[in-house]
Write a protein that holds these residues in place. Structure first.
Motif, short mmCIF file in Angstrom:
data_model
loop_
_atom_site.label_atom_id
_atom_site.label_comp_id
_atom_site.label_asym_id
_atom_site.label_seq_id
_atom_site.Cartn_x
_atom_site.Cartn_y
_atom_site.Cartn_z
N LEU A 142 0.84 -1.19 0.00
CA LEU A 142 0.00 0.00 0.00
C LEU A 142 0.88 1.24 0.00
CD1 LEU A 142 -2.53 -1.07 2.77
CD2 LEU A 142 -2.88 -1.12 0.32
N GLU A 143 0.50 2.20 -0.81
CA GLU A 143 1.20 3.47 -0.86
C GLU A 143 0.22 4.59 -0.53
OE1 GLU A 143 2.91 3.98 -4.73
OE2 GLU A 143 4.40 2.40 -4.41
N LYS A 144 0.75 5.65 0.03
CA LYS A 144 -0.03 6.86 0.25
C LYS A 144 0.77 8.02 -0.31
CE LYS A 144 -2.35 9.81 3.50
NZ LYS A 144 -2.45 10.24 4.87
N ASP A 145 0.19 8.75 -1.24
CA ASP A 145 0.85 9.88 -1.89
C ASP A 145 2.21 9.47 -2.46
OD1 ASP A 145 -1.30 11.46 -1.09
OD2 ASP A 145 -0.33 12.03 0.79
N GLY A 146 2.29 8.26 -3.02
CA GLY A 146 3.50 7.78 -3.66
C GLY A 146 4.56 7.23 -2.71
N GLU A 147 4.26 7.18 -1.41
CA GLU A 147 5.21 6.64 -0.43
C GLU A 147 4.70 5.32 0.09
OE1 GLU A 147 7.29 9.00 2.66
OE2 GLU A 147 5.91 10.58 1.99
N LEU A 148 5.64 4.39 0.35
CA LEU A 148 5.27 3.09 0.89
C LEU A 148 4.69 3.26 2.29
CD1 LEU A 148 5.26 -0.01 0.72
CD2 LEU A 148 7.55 0.04 1.71
N ARG A 151 -5.77 -5.29 8.38
CA ARG A 151 -6.26 -4.93 7.04
C ARG A 151 -5.27 -5.35 5.96
NH1 ARG A 151 -8.05 0.11 9.61
NH2 ARG A 151 -6.07 0.99 8.96
N TYR A 152 -3.97 -5.17 6.23
CA TYR A 152 -2.97 -5.56 5.24
C TYR A 152 -2.98 -7.08 5.05
CZ TYR A 152 1.32 -6.51 2.82
OH TYR A 152 2.21 -6.98 1.89
N LYS A 153 -3.07 -7.83 6.14
CA LYS A 153 -3.11 -9.30 6.03
C LYS A 153 -4.33 -9.75 5.21
CE LYS A 153 -0.66 -11.06 9.98
NZ LYS A 153 -0.78 -11.84 11.20
#
Length: 126
Positions: A31-37, A110-112
């Motif tokens: 998942l990225e937010k604003d292009g950052e991991l 959520r990631y899992k």
């Protein structure tokens, strides 16, 4: 005449994981937010180990990850999340600690779940 050193060509490790010939579909999800991991497999593992060990340094050691990298990962995740994922208390007489916040536990869950859905998708495509 100068001798050129010979290097033995090794088969890439990813080729030896599949004993059956043919094509296979593989992938990773992050998942990225604003292009950052924001969250990936490594950060998810780090957060789980911080929750287990109560320390960023112990979690980093268990992953053979440098403390500075672990600290930077935590800082980035805390900055990108709606609220901090890891609560840190620095040194002092009793020593410092780190622990996952409720938001951190939700982010890991959520990631899992997302990774599980992605893996099911890969099995359907294959």
């Amino acid at each position: 005449m100068t001798q050129i050193p010979r290097f033995k060509v090794k088969k890439p490790p990813h080729l030896s994981r599949h004993p059956h010939p043919g094509y296979s579909v593989r992938g990773r999800v992050w998942l990225e937010k604003d292009g950052e991991l924001y969250m990936g497999g490594g950060r998810e593992m780090l957060l789980e180990r911080i929750d287990k060990f109560g320390s960023i340094s112990a979690a980093a050691r268990s992953m053979k990850l440098g403390y500075r990298n672990a600290w930077l990962w935590v800082e980035a995740a805390n900055r990108l999340a709606p609220s901090p994922l890891v609560e840190k208390v620095t040194g002092g007489p009793g020593g410092g600690y780190a622990r996952l916040t409720d938001e951190g536990r939700r982010a890991v869950a959520r990631y899992k779940k997302l990774r599980s859905k992605f893996e099911r998708f890969l099995t359907q495509v294959d």
